[in-house]
Motif scaffolding. Structure first.
Motif, mmCIF file in Angstrom:
data_model
loop_
_atom_site.group_PDB
_atom_site.id
_atom_site.type_symbol
_atom_site.label_atom_id
_atom_site.label_comp_id
_atom_site.label_asym_id
_atom_site.label_seq_id
_atom_site.Cartn_x
_atom_site.Cartn_y
_atom_site.Cartn_z
ATOM 1 N N GLN A 173 -31.551 -12.412 3.603
ATOM 2 C CA GLN A 173 -31.445 -11.188 2.812
ATOM 3 C C GLN A 173 -31.244 -11.519 1.337
ATOM 4 O OE1 GLN A 173 -28.277 -9.498 5.045
ATOM 5 N NE2 GLN A 173 -29.624 -8.476 6.530
ATOM 6 N N SER A 174 -30.489 -12.602 1.085
ATOM 7 C CA SER A 174 -30.237 -12.999 -0.301
ATOM 8 C C SER A 174 -31.508 -13.525 -0.957
ATOM 9 C CB SER A 174 -29.160 -14.085 -0.358
ATOM 10 O OG SER A 174 -28.004 -13.647 0.294
ATOM 11 N N ALA B 139 -33.529 -10.764 -2.175
ATOM 12 C CA ALA B 139 -33.021 -10.081 -3.363
ATOM 13 C C ALA B 139 -32.786 -11.040 -4.524
ATOM 14 C CB ALA B 139 -31.724 -9.366 -3.011
ATOM 15 N N VAL C 50 -18.812 -14.208 -3.332
ATOM 16 C CA VAL C 50 -19.668 -14.920 -2.377
ATOM 17 C C VAL C 50 -18.835 -15.567 -1.282
ATOM 18 C CG1 VAL C 50 -21.230 -16.861 -2.136
ATOM 19 C CG2 VAL C 50 -21.458 -15.309 -4.073
ATOM 20 N N PRO D 79 -29.996 -14.538 -15.110
ATOM 21 C CA PRO D 79 -28.859 -13.711 -14.705
ATOM 22 C C PRO D 79 -28.466 -12.700 -15.769
ATOM 23 C CG PRO D 79 -28.172 -15.977 -15.132
ATOM 24 C CD PRO D 79 -29.659 -15.964 -15.150
ATOM 25 N N ASP E 211 -30.680 -13.327 -4.728
ATOM 26 C CA ASP E 211 -29.232 -13.336 -4.918
ATOM 27 C C ASP E 211 -28.765 -14.789 -5.023
ATOM 28 O OD1 ASP E 211 -26.579 -12.809 -4.982
ATOM 29 O OD2 ASP E 211 -26.564 -11.505 -3.211
ATOM 30 N N VAL F 291 -25.269 -16.496 -3.757
ATOM 31 C CA VAL F 291 -25.171 -16.672 -2.316
ATOM 32 C C VAL F 291 -26.019 -17.860 -1.869
ATOM 33 C CG1 VAL F 291 -25.596 -15.603 -0.092
ATOM 34 C CG2 VAL F 291 -24.704 -14.242 -1.960
ATOM 35 N N SER G 205 -21.798 -11.878 -5.652
ATOM 36 C CA SER G 205 -23.158 -11.694 -5.182
ATOM 37 C C SER G 205 -23.825 -10.646 -6.052
ATOM 38 C CB SER G 205 -23.138 -11.241 -3.722
ATOM 39 O OG SER G 205 -24.296 -10.508 -3.432
ATOM 40 N N TYR G 206 -25.071 -10.937 -6.526
ATOM 41 C CA TYR G 206 -25.787 -9.955 -7.339
ATOM 42 C C TYR G 206 -26.074 -8.706 -6.521
ATOM 43 C CZ TYR G 206 -26.868 -13.917 -10.432
ATOM 44 O OH TYR G 206 -26.797 -14.990 -11.248
ATOM 45 N N ARG G 207 -26.363 -8.942 -5.237
ATOM 46 C CA ARG G 207 -26.852 -7.850 -4.400
ATOM 47 C C ARG G 207 -25.713 -6.956 -3.941
ATOM 48 N NH1 ARG G 207 -28.206 -7.491 1.281
ATOM 49 N NH2 ARG G 207 -27.173 -9.492 1.527
ATOM 50 N N LEU G 208 -24.577 -7.572 -3.519
ATOM 51 C CA LEU G 208 -23.511 -6.787 -2.908
ATOM 52 C C LEU G 208 -22.304 -6.625 -3.827
ATOM 53 C CD1 LEU G 208 -23.846 -8.511 0.556
ATOM 54 C CD2 LEU G 208 -24.588 -6.199 -0.008
ATOM 55 N N SER G 209 -22.329 -7.311 -4.984
ATOM 56 C CA SER G 209 -21.225 -7.244 -5.944
ATOM 57 C C SER G 209 -19.869 -7.566 -5.304
ATOM 58 C CB SER G 209 -21.137 -5.854 -6.601
ATOM 59 O OG SER G 209 -22.328 -5.594 -7.268
#
Lengths: 329, 329
Positions: free
Chosen positions: B279-280, B283, B86, B33, B285, B288, B79-83
């Motif tokens: 999706q997570s 990515a 979660v 991370p 993520d 999530v 979330s790493y992907r959506l910031s």
């Protein structure tokens, strides 16, 4: 015997099991009658057709078994040709049934009270509270202690003997005229058997209910039945008053059966037995089905099958009692 | 009863802890991370500062305890992907999945159980044979193929139903529902059938097998011998006795429906948790994924508890062990 018209009359009943390798005939020409209030015992080895006769009367033969001939009359009316729905109204209401194993006969998920009230309300016009009051009455009548509390118990909360008492209450609660009791004590402890048989006998007398008592226990028969029918390989081979059949049997099979009851008053070296085994359904010999095991067999027995003949105090399906036959020794 | 629930809840704690440990381990061993968050250019000092900020320099158990503590409060980080938090993402997606899963489960139960009873009662009828053949298809075809076939027939060829998405939704508080709009309901049909079909056929075959078993028992025969109506025997006495195994399987299947809605949601682009998870994964993520894993474990644990409680409601024999003392009298 009484002159009253019979409550149940079975005439030449024939039950067949169609199978891939031809039709097996499980019951041949079975005929008997039961008078009102009378207890008819039915005895024989396993597979002789005792239970099947009972199942045919209440029309609950295991498929593919079917009634292929003969008649069954209840109070003079044929019931073997009724529709399933008409027959359903007779079961429970006119003919009750008691099965062998009380541990498996009661639905485990319903209280005994619910099973009783459901049965009564199916057949009798009763309100919920009336049915419940009667259910408690029945539980008392069959000897369940503290019936008013026990009515909401589940079957698993009763012992085997108590459960069979509940089964008896269920069989009798819609007040049928006839009860078909299929080995009602076989699954019980010996000490409980006598109680249950005494209860059945008392209730049958009190309610003037007739009973067909299927069992292989000669002691039970001697104690309970008025008349007895001996079955062998799907046929009635002897029928008569219980004292006569037990003390003075005429058919060689009945004689063998009675001799094989061990005596209580003296020791014997070896128990008497009938040699051989009852033939399987697909291997019944021609002539008298008992001929391979019969100690008194003669030529005619091997070719011709005897019907029930007058043998003095009983009727027996044996050529020995044909008046046309010269005396055999 | 209370003690039973409490003991079950206590048993669930170690299960949840193990799942939490696995979720937590993903953070430590799948990807790094720190390097994800720092991007390309960073100094060693920045890196150390971030490690300290995130608490990654602490011992393993301290980190794990903090993860569990946060999870209990519904705090799973960003979330790493959506910031975005979660918990917020999952709360947004959960209604879609839960509505889809309950519809699928309802179809499976309300169609599967009657079909199972029918095929159990009328084994020989052509309709039963048809149902059984049909159920083989349901069991053996993979979900995504069924989904694609349904889309082909009902969306592409017939144009009756939408092939993807959730249609219009109505927001009630924090819950977005598709039940209240025509397009929402239409959009639900194909995915719900796709998701429920396998469970439907499984439940049907299970109910059928259990019915065949129960219909052979003495208590069903005795219920018929008491002249009870067919409806009461089949749907009361018989069906109720099949319920314990059916509840077990149906409960576990409901868990699977929620957990494995992933495939169906992907095929139909259904905006639920399954799609979010896929999706997570794409990515990496991890926050999530970890939260989803914990949530699904919680769903299974809850369903198991509910199933156990339902056993108690259905089968009085399970209440027996405590019944004696609880009864009091």
């Amino acid at each position: 015997m009484t002159a009253a018209p019979p409550l149940l009359e079975v005439r030449n009943l024939r039950v067949e099991f169609p199978s891939r390798r031809g039709t097996l005939v499980a019951l041949h020409d079975v005929s008997f009658s039961i008078a009102p209030g009378e207890i008819l015992g039915v005895v024989g080895e396993s597979g002789a057709g005792k239970s099947m006769t009972g199942a045919a009367i209440i029309r609950l033969l295991e498929p593919p078994g079917r009634i292929a001939g003969g008649q069954i009359l209840l109070e003079g009316r044929r019931i073997d040709n009724l529709s399933q729905d008409e027959m359903r109204r007779i079961r429970g209401r006119r003919i009750g049934a008691i099965f062998q194993d009380p541990l498996t006969t009661l639905n485990p998920l319903y209280t005994v009270g619910r099973q009783l009230t459901e049965t009564m309300q199916t057949h009798l016009d009763l309100s919920g509270s009336e049915a419940r009051a009667r259910a408690i009455g029945w539980l008392e009548m069959v000897g369940i202690p503290a019936a008013a509390q026990r009515i909401d118990s589940y079957p698993h909360e009763f012992s085997g003997g108590m459960r069979q008492r509940v089964v008896i209450a269920l069989a009798l609660c819609a007040e049928p005229r006839l009860v078909v009791a299929d080995e009602p004590t076989t699954a019980l402890d010996v000490s409980i058997q006598a109680q249950v048989i005494a209860l059945l006998k008392r209730l049958a007398r009190e309610k003037n209910t007739s009973m067909m008592l299927v069992t292989h226990d000669m002691g039970v028969i001697a104690e309970t039945a008025d008349r007895v029918a001996v079955m062998y390989a799907g046929r009635v081979v002897e029928i008569g008053p219980v004292r006569e059949v037990v003390k003075h049997p005429h058919h060689p099979y009945s004689i063998g059966l009675m001799n094989s009851i061990p005596p209580l008053d003296h020791r014997v070296e070896r128990l008497a037995q009938i040699d051989g085994a009852m033939p399987r359904l697909n291997a019944v010999p021609p002539g008298c089905p008992y001929n391979p095991r019969c100690p008194k067999v003669f030529d005619r027995c091997i070719v011709e099958r005897p019907d029930l003949l007058d043998a003095g105090s009983t009727r027996a399906a044996c050529w020995l009692y044909d008046p046309a036959e010269p005396p055999h020794v | 009863m209370f003690a039973f629930v409490l003991s079950r809840l206590l048993q669930a704690v170690p299960v949840m802890l193990v799942v939490a440990l696995i979720s937590f381990a993903m953070f430590a061993y799948v990807g790094d991370p720190v390097s994800i968050m720092l991007g390309q250019d960073f100094t060693e000092a920045q890196r150390d500062a971030l490690v300290r900020d995130l608490g990654l320099d602490q011992p393993f158990f301290v980190q794990f305890a903090r993860f569990v503590g946060n999870a209990i409060q519904g705090e799973f980080g960003l979330s790493y992907r959506l910031s975005r938090p979660v918990a917020e993402l999952i709360a947004e997606r959960a209604p879609a999945t839960l509505e889809l899963a309950s519809c699928a489960a309802a179809i499976a139960l309300f169609v599967g159980v009657p079909m199972g009873v029918f095929t159990g009662l009328y084994r020989q009828s052509w309709l039963s044979r048809f149902f059984l053949t049909f159920s083989l298809i349901g069991v053996s075809l993979p979900t995504f193929l069924i989904g694609i076939l349904l889309i082909l027939i009902f969306s592409v060829w017939l144009g009756w139903l939408p092939s993807f998405g959730r249609g219009d939704t109505v927001q009630i508080g924090s819950w977005s529902t598709g039940f209240l709009t025509g397009s929402g309901l239409k959009a639900l049909v194909l995915p719900a059938i796709t998701l429920g079909l396998f469970q439907l056929t499984l439940i049907m075959r299970l109910v059928r097998a259990e019915m065949l078993e129960v219909l052979r028992t003495d208590y069903i025969k005795f219920a018929r011998a008491r002249g009870l109506a067919d409806r009461s025997v089949n749907f009361g006495h018989a069906l109720k006795n099949t319920l314990v195994p059916v509840i077990t399987i149906a409960g576990l299947q409901f868990g699977s429906i929620i957990a494995f809605a992933i495939v169906t949601e992907t095929v139909f682009q259904w905006p639920g948790m399954g799609l979010l998870f896929i999706q997570s994964v794409g990515a990496a993520d991890i926050p999530v994924m970890a939260a989803y894993l914990l949530l699904i474990a919680l769903v299974f644990v809850t369903i198991n508890l509910v199933v156990d409680l339902l056993y108690y409601a259905v089968d009085p024999r399970l209440r027996a062990d405590r019944g004696a003392s609880a009864r009091g009298t």
